[in-house]
Design a protein around this motif. Structure first.
Motif, PDB file in Angstrom:
ATOM      1  N   GLN A   3       2.214  -2.690  17.804  1.00 37.04           N
ATOM      2  CA  GLN A   3       1.646  -1.455  17.269  1.00 37.04           C
ATOM      3  C   GLN A   3       0.280  -1.233  17.897  1.00 37.04           C
ATOM      4  O   GLN A   3      -0.563  -2.137  17.926  1.00 37.04           O
TER       5      GLN A   3
ATOM      6  N   GLU B 182       4.057  -0.927   4.115  1.00 33.13           N
ATOM      7  CA  GLU B 182       2.727  -1.236   4.663  1.00 33.13           C
ATOM      8  C   GLU B 182       1.975  -2.000   3.581  1.00 33.13           C
ATOM      9  O   GLU B 182       2.012  -1.618   2.412  1.00 33.13           O
TER      10      GLU B 182
ATOM     11  N   GLN C 278      -3.206   1.309  18.051  1.00 30.34           N
ATOM     12  CA  GLN C 278      -3.969   2.409  17.479  1.00 30.34           C
ATOM     13  C   GLN C 278      -4.905   2.856  18.598  1.00 30.34           C
ATOM     14  O   GLN C 278      -5.782   2.086  19.020  1.00 30.34           O
TER      15      GLN C 278
ATOM     16  N   ASN D 151      -4.042  -0.268   4.213  1.00 30.92           N
ATOM     17  CA  ASN D 151      -4.259   0.990   4.930  1.00 30.92           C
ATOM     18  C   ASN D 151      -5.234   0.823   6.075  1.00 30.92           C
ATOM     19  O   ASN D 151      -5.806   1.779   6.546  1.00 30.92           O
ATOM     20  N   ALA D 152      -5.411  -0.417   6.525  1.00 29.60           N
ATOM     21  CA  ALA D 152      -6.286  -0.655   7.673  1.00 29.60           C
ATOM     22  C   ALA D 152      -5.464  -1.309   8.759  1.00 29.60           C
ATOM     23  O   ALA D 152      -5.108  -2.473   8.660  1.00 29.60           O
ATOM     24  N   GLY D 153      -5.125  -0.533   9.796  1.00 26.42           N
ATOM     25  CA  GLY D 153      -4.259  -1.099  10.821  1.00 26.42           C
ATOM     26  C   GLY D 153      -2.889  -1.368  10.278  1.00 26.42           C
ATOM     27  O   GLY D 153      -2.362  -2.461  10.398  1.00 26.42           O
ATOM     28  N   ASN D 154      -2.330  -0.322   9.682  1.00 20.29           N
ATOM     29  CA  ASN D 154      -1.029  -0.484   9.028  1.00 20.29           C
ATOM     30  C   ASN D 154       0.025  -1.018   9.963  1.00 20.29           C
ATOM     31  O   ASN D 154       0.149  -0.567  11.083  1.00 20.29           O
ATOM     32  N   MET D 155       0.804  -1.968   9.476  1.00 16.65           N
ATOM     33  CA  MET D 155       2.003  -2.409  10.174  1.00 16.65           C
ATOM     34  C   MET D 155       3.167  -1.885   9.368  1.00 16.65           C
ATOM     35  O   MET D 155       3.303  -2.231   8.195  1.00 16.65           O
ATOM     36  N   LEU D 156       3.983  -1.048   9.967  1.00 14.03           N
ATOM     37  CA  LEU D 156       5.125  -0.463   9.276  1.00 14.03           C
ATOM     38  C   LEU D 156       6.337  -1.348   9.551  1.00 14.03           C
ATOM     39  O   LEU D 156       6.886  -1.343  10.656  1.00 14.03           O
ATOM     40  N   THR D 157       6.738  -2.101   8.537  1.00 13.59           N
ATOM     41  CA  THR D 157       7.812  -3.091   8.675  1.00 13.59           C
ATOM     42  C   THR D 157       9.029  -2.626   7.896  1.00 13.59           C
ATOM     43  O   THR D 157       8.917  -2.264   6.725  1.00 13.59           O
ATOM     44  N   PHE D 158      10.196  -2.655   8.530  1.00  7.21           N
ATOM     45  CA  PHE D 158      11.418  -2.124   7.933  1.00  7.21           C
ATOM     46  C   PHE D 158      12.317  -3.213   7.362  1.00  7.21           C
ATOM     47  O   PHE D 158      12.358  -4.341   7.866  1.00  7.21           O
TER      48      PHE D 158
ATOM     49  N   TYR E 255       4.130   2.849  17.935  1.00  9.59           N
ATOM     50  CA  TYR E 255       4.893   1.641  17.608  1.00  9.59           C
ATOM     51  C   TYR E 255       6.036   1.458  18.600  1.00  9.59           C
ATOM     52  O   TYR E 255       6.658   2.430  19.006  1.00  9.59           O
TER      53      TYR E 255
ATOM     54  N   PRO F 237      15.036  -1.768  12.240  1.00 12.40           N
ATOM     55  CA  PRO F 237      14.090  -1.850  13.360  1.00 12.40           C
ATOM     56  C   PRO F 237      13.088  -2.980  13.140  1.00 12.40           C
ATOM     57  O   PRO F 237      12.536  -3.120  12.049  1.00 12.40           O
TER      58      PRO F 237
ATOM     59  N   LEU G 215       9.514  -4.502  14.261  1.00 11.80           N
ATOM     60  CA  LEU G 215       8.277  -4.112  14.931  1.00 11.80           C
ATOM     61  C   LEU G 215       7.901  -5.142  15.988  1.00 11.80           C
ATOM     62  O   LEU G 215       7.745  -6.322  15.696  1.00 11.80           O
TER      63      LEU G 215
ATOM     64  N   TYR H 164       0.841  -1.192   0.000  1.00 12.82           N
ATOM     65  CA  TYR H 164       0.000   0.000   0.000  1.00 12.82           C
ATOM     66  C   TYR H 164       0.882   1.250   0.000  1.00 12.82           C
ATOM     67  O   TYR H 164       0.556   2.244  -0.645  1.00 12.82           O
ATOM     68  N   SER H 165       1.983   1.193   0.738  1.00 10.94           N
ATOM     69  CA  SER H 165       2.866   2.352   0.784  1.00 10.94           C
ATOM     70  C   SER H 165       4.294   1.929   1.095  1.00 10.94           C
ATOM     71  O   SER H 165       4.542   0.836   1.614  1.00 10.94           O
TER      72      SER H 165
ATOM     73  N   TYR I  80       9.651  -0.613  18.486  1.00  7.63           N
ATOM     74  CA  TYR I  80      10.571  -1.378  17.654  1.00  7.63           C
ATOM     75  C   TYR I  80      11.775  -1.799  18.484  1.00  7.63           C
ATOM     76  O   TYR I  80      12.206  -1.084  19.382  1.00  7.63           O
TER      77      TYR I  80
ATOM     78  N   ASP J 149      -1.619   8.576  11.872  1.00  3.55           N
ATOM     79  CA  ASP J 149      -2.358   7.588  11.115  1.00  3.55           C
ATOM     80  C   ASP J 149      -3.540   6.993  11.852  1.00  3.55           C
ATOM     81  O   ASP J 149      -3.386   6.321  12.864  1.00  3.55           O
TER      82      ASP J 149
ATOM     83  N   VAL K 150      -2.969  -3.288  17.439  1.00  2.00           N
ATOM     84  CA  VAL K 150      -3.170  -3.586  16.025  1.00  2.00           C
ATOM     85  C   VAL K 150      -2.430  -4.874  15.663  1.00  2.00           C
ATOM     86  O   VAL K 150      -2.958  -5.729  14.966  1.00  2.00           O
TER      87      VAL K 150
ATOM     88  N   HIS L 126       7.770   3.769   2.870  1.00  2.00           N
ATOM     89  CA  HIS L 126       8.370   4.887   3.584  1.00  2.00           C
ATOM     90  C   HIS L 126       9.890   4.774   3.449  1.00  2.00           C
ATOM     91  O   HIS L 126      10.432   3.672   3.473  1.00  2.00           O
TER      92      HIS L 126
ATOM     93  N   GLY M 152      -5.482   4.999  10.103  1.00  2.96           N
ATOM     94  CA  GLY M 152      -5.792   3.845   9.277  1.00  2.96           C
ATOM     95  C   GLY M 152      -6.421   4.216   7.954  1.00  2.96           C
ATOM     96  O   GLY M 152      -6.649   3.362   7.123  1.00  2.96           O
TER      97      GLY M 152
END
Lengths: 111, 116
Positions: free
Chosen positions: B48, A91, B50, A94-101, B33, B43, B45, A29-30, B35, B97, B55, A32, B99
């Motif tokens: 998380q 991500e 909300q 866009n619903a309950g995004n988990m931002l994973t690196f 978040y 990092p 996760l 979805y995105s 991390y 955010d 989440v 970063h 969501g």
């Protein structure tokens, strides 16, 4: 689910260009992009949303190819201040995004 | 605008002891978040939130790690008992955010934990 970055490390001379890639096995979805200097917190550079957009930020720009589930960060005419570790974060919705690196790309710019 | 506040900055404990980290996100940020960043890695996760709901906590080692977010604002991360492999920097981040769209995450300075 963790995105994969390449290369793992890059050494440049001032003024040279570099490309850092980020790929995912899942539809995104995105994407970063962040830069982290040694001993400091990651600092936000830009976000790209699905739609295949490209963004620019001074001499740093990025593209997002959602079909290939890839993003690339372009560093043009690099400066000493660009040195650091670059991370892409992804991500998948866009619903309950988990931002994973990803694992990061270490960039060193030399004079 | 005040940034994400974390404390303590550094902590050294012996294995099997317990430790707690505190995070105060940017005012109005719904998402928080935690991390874990091991030296030389990206990092990872852990959990998380909300507002005050979880989440995702799929990568949180729940036998020893716990986290809560009180009233949807401050958060604490606890490790009990600590293991040597828990040595890392623990980063807290927050974003607006809700969501509906994706916004940038702001990171705190982190807590460097050393387990000996």
């Amino acid at each position: 689910q963790q995105p994969v970055q390449s290369p793992q490390a890059v050494i440049l001379r001032e003024g040279e260009d570099a490309v850092i890639n980020c790929s995912s096995s899942k539809a995104l979805y995105s994407v970063h992009w962040y830069r982290q200097k040694h001993g400091e917190a990651p600092v936000f550079l830009m976000i790209l949303l699905k739609g295949g957009e490209q963004k620019g930020h001074d001499k740093i720009s990025a593209s997002f190819n959602e079909k290939k589930q890839q993003s690339s960060l372009y560093l043009t005419a690099s400066q000493l201040s660009y040195s650091g570790t670059y991370f892409c974060g992804t991500e998948i919705n866009n619903a309950g995004n988990m931002l994973t690196f990803g694992g990061g790309t270490r960039l060193m710019v030399k004079p | 605008e005040a940034g994400v506040a974390q404390s303590p900055r550094y902590k050294i404990i012996e294995k099997r002891q317990s430790v707690a980290f505190w995070c105060n996100p940017i005012s109005g940020h719904a998402t928080l978040y935690w991390y874990q960043q091991i030296l030389g890695q990206g990092p990872k996760l852990l959990i998380q939130f909300q507002n005050n709901g979880v989440v995702d906590d799929s990568q949180l080692p729940k036998d020893r790690f716990s986290a809560e977010r009180l009233k949807g604002v401050d958060s604490t991360l606890k490790i009990q008992p600590a293991k040597l492999e828990d040595s890392a920097v623990y980063l807290c981040a927050s974003s607006l955010d809700w969501g509906l769209t994706s916004t940038e995450a702001f990171f705190g300075q982190g807590t460097r934990l050393t387990v000996v």
